[in-house]
Design an enzyme around this catalytic site. Structure first.
Site, mmCIF file in Angstrom:
data_model
loop_
_atom_site.group_PDB
_atom_site.id
_atom_site.type_symbol
_atom_site.label_atom_id
_atom_site.label_comp_id
_atom_site.label_asym_id
_atom_site.label_seq_id
_atom_site.Cartn_x
_atom_site.Cartn_y
_atom_site.Cartn_z
ATOM 1 N N ALA A 201 11.299 1.602 5.735
ATOM 2 C CA ALA A 201 10.618 0.343 6.055
ATOM 3 C C ALA A 201 10.941 -0.127 7.466
ATOM 4 O O ALA A 201 10.185 0.126 8.413
ATOM 5 C CB ALA A 201 10.992 -0.697 5.015
ATOM 6 N N ARG A 202 12.068 -0.774 7.624
ATOM 7 C CA ARG A 202 12.512 -1.263 8.928
ATOM 8 C C ARG A 202 14.031 -1.355 8.922
ATOM 9 O O ARG A 202 14.631 -1.637 7.881
ATOM 10 C CB ARG A 202 11.972 -2.670 9.211
ATOM 11 C CG ARG A 202 10.590 -2.748 9.806
ATOM 12 C CD ARG A 202 10.544 -2.244 11.250
ATOM 13 N NE ARG A 202 9.212 -2.348 11.824
ATOM 14 C CZ ARG A 202 8.261 -1.410 11.742
ATOM 15 N NH1 ARG A 202 8.479 -0.283 11.106
ATOM 16 N NH2 ARG A 202 7.077 -1.592 12.312
ATOM 17 N N HIS B 171 12.687 7.459 12.997
ATOM 18 C CA HIS B 171 11.500 6.596 12.797
ATOM 19 C C HIS B 171 10.198 7.386 12.981
ATOM 20 O O HIS B 171 9.393 7.091 13.866
ATOM 21 C CB HIS B 171 11.563 5.387 13.756
ATOM 22 C CG HIS B 171 10.713 4.237 13.294
ATOM 23 N ND1 HIS B 171 11.039 2.925 13.534
ATOM 24 C CD2 HIS B 171 9.542 4.196 12.613
ATOM 25 C CE1 HIS B 171 10.113 2.123 13.029
ATOM 26 N NE2 HIS B 171 9.181 2.884 12.457
ATOM 27 N N ILE B 172 10.012 8.374 12.106
ATOM 28 C CA ILE B 172 8.845 9.262 12.248
ATOM 29 C C ILE B 172 7.968 9.271 10.998
ATOM 30 O O ILE B 172 7.141 10.169 10.836
ATOM 31 C CB ILE B 172 9.279 10.713 12.582
ATOM 32 C CG1 ILE B 172 10.269 11.260 11.524
ATOM 33 C CG2 ILE B 172 9.869 10.804 13.980
ATOM 34 C CD1 ILE B 172 10.512 12.762 11.615
ATOM 35 N N ARG C 76 0.830 -1.217 0.000
ATOM 36 C CA ARG C 76 0.000 0.000 0.000
ATOM 37 C C ARG C 76 0.860 1.261 0.000
ATOM 38 O O ARG C 76 0.582 2.212 -0.741
ATOM 39 C CB ARG C 76 -0.910 0.006 1.242
ATOM 40 C CG ARG C 76 -2.003 -1.024 1.178
ATOM 41 C CD ARG C 76 -2.682 -1.155 2.521
ATOM 42 N NE ARG C 76 -1.856 -1.939 3.419
ATOM 43 C CZ ARG C 76 -2.250 -3.021 4.076
ATOM 44 N NH1 ARG C 76 -3.484 -3.427 3.970
ATOM 45 N NH2 ARG C 76 -1.430 -3.688 4.858
ATOM 46 N N ILE C 77 1.906 1.272 0.836
ATOM 47 C CA ILE C 77 2.720 2.496 0.936
ATOM 48 C C ILE C 77 3.558 2.676 -0.330
ATOM 49 O O ILE C 77 3.662 3.791 -0.861
ATOM 50 C CB ILE C 77 3.605 2.447 2.209
ATOM 51 C CG1 ILE C 77 2.709 2.421 3.455
ATOM 52 C CG2 ILE C 77 4.547 3.653 2.267
ATOM 53 C CD1 ILE C 77 3.444 2.118 4.767
ATOM 54 N N GLU D 128 17.908 0.233 16.181
ATOM 55 C CA GLU D 128 17.480 1.548 16.648
ATOM 56 C C GLU D 128 16.910 1.443 18.075
ATOM 57 O O GLU D 128 16.377 0.391 18.431
ATOM 58 C CB GLU D 128 16.448 2.158 15.684
ATOM 59 C CG GLU D 128 15.149 1.391 15.574
ATOM 60 C CD GLU D 128 14.205 1.954 14.506
ATOM 61 O OE1 GLU D 128 14.638 2.159 13.361
ATOM 62 O OE2 GLU D 128 13.031 2.162 14.852
HETATM 63 C C1 DGY Z 1 4.647 1.161 11.732
HETATM 64 O O1 DGY Z 1 3.455 1.433 11.914
HETATM 65 O O2 DGY Z 1 5.032 0.024 11.474
HETATM 66 C C2 DGY Z 1 5.607 2.289 11.872
HETATM 67 O O3 DGY Z 1 6.870 1.931 11.408
HETATM 68 C C3 DGY Z 1 5.677 2.733 13.323
HETATM 69 O O4 DGY Z 1 6.186 1.657 14.076
#
Ligand code: DGY
Length: 331
Positions: free
Chosen positions: A238-239, A286-287, A156-157, A268
């Site tokens: 992403a992560r 991570h915002i 989706r993103i 992190e």
């Molecule tokens: C998510 O919703 O997965 C964002 O990275 C916040 O943790």
């Protein structure tokens, strides 16, 4: 008697008020990041937990908290949760998809643009008092409009970022994903499927949006960075762990790629020291989903899930975004 629930981190007061209508609630007003043992201690006697994407939930923790029936997260990513272990123990898990898609895509695009146009680097220079004259090539970066946008992970993103690139900035959009999108969706997005190596070779701006899993660990490391154009940028929203941060720091130091924008990091909130030392990287904590309306929507969705999972409210027994709804069907 009301069931008890734990709110693991500090959250908007009205979110807690919603929970108090149905449950006895323990909060964490001081927003302490509890250790595993502290979390287990706070979970004693709790039927449910409101959590974020950072509390690790696994079988051993669940065995130590036998009354827990629901773990509802306000994050979309749930790599912190051992879902099979939860399912095996009858613990309902939910995440928070959809509500953060557009906000996160806005941020991904902003970070990619800040990286390409060297916004953070030039701002630091100005704040240091080093700006004494206008120069032809000062902080000259790369264009975003008309460039090739490569998207790794087309959920989706990723799709929301593709729309921004193709429709707003006239970018050529290519993507790589485990499964290819339907032709009609590709046409609507204006995106072309590419193999992973082709994506790395052709992208002017690579944006990473794949979920973290054992398969995506270090999906982009030294070998992948070596395929990219020296003028390319890499943005990761992403992560942490999907990109090998040590390899990326080296590639940035060697100018193997031009620049990176990172919102997520391996381990992190620690950040690889090599990333802190190079100027050609924009670093944010991570915002990506952090707009006030979106963080509120994420929290409210977790509450909707928790209320329903514990048999309360109009959707009792039907949490809207359950990841393992089979748990409720068999209880
Ligand atoms: C998510 O919703 O997965 C964002 O990275 C916040 O943790």
């Amino acid at each position: 008697m009301k069931k008890s629930v734990l709110v693991c981190r500090a959250v908007f007061p009205d979110i807690v008020d919603r929970l108090r209508e149905h449950f006895k609630v323990e909060t964490n007003e001081a927003d302490v990041v509890w250790s595993r043992d502290e979390l287990i201690a706070h979970l004693q006697g709790k039927a449910g937990m409101f959590m974020t994407g950072t509390q690790p939930i696994d079988g051993a923790l669940l065995d130590a908290c036998p009354e827990l029936r629901a773990a509802c997260s306000m994050a979309v990513g749930y790599n912190n949760v051992d879902l099979p272990a939860c399912t095996a123990r009858g613990v309902l898990v939910s995440n928070a998809p959809d509500v953060l898609t557009e906000t996160t895509a806005d941020f991904g695009f902003a970070l990619m643009m800040a990286t390409a146009r060297r916004i953070a680097e030039s701002e630091h220079y100005l704040r240091r008092g080093e700006w004494t004259k206008w120069s032809v090539d000062a902080f000259a970066g790369s264009d975003v409009h008309g460039a090739t946008l490569g998207i790794l992970g087309m959920g989706r993103i990723g799709q929301a970022i593709a729309r921004r690139g193709a429709k707003g900035f006239g970018m050529k959009v290519i993507y790589h994903n485990r499964s290819r999108l339907a032709a009609a969706v590709e046409a609507e997005l204006g995106a072309r499927y590419a193999g992973k190596d082709e994506l790395l070779r052709e992208s002017d701006h690579l944006v990473i949006v794949v979920p973290y899993s054992a398969e995506s660990h270090h999906l982009v490391g030294a070998a992948e960075l070596a395929l990219m154009k020296p003028s390319a940028t890499l943005t990761n929203i992403a992560r942490g762990g999907i990109v090998d941060d040590a390899a990326l720091a080296q590639a940035l130091r060697d100018r193997r790629i031009a620049a990176a924008g990172l919102d997520v990091f391996e381990g992190e909130p620690s950040v690889h020291p090599g990333l802190l030392q190079v100027p050609n990287v924009v670093l944010t904590p991570h915002i990506a989903s952090a707009s006030i309306p979106t963080r509120r929507a994420m929290a409210n969705l977790a509450v909707d899930n928790l209320i329903a999972a514990l048999g309360q409210g109009p959707n009792a027994g039907k949490p809207p975004t359950a990841l393992n709804p089979q748990v409720l069907a068999r209880s």
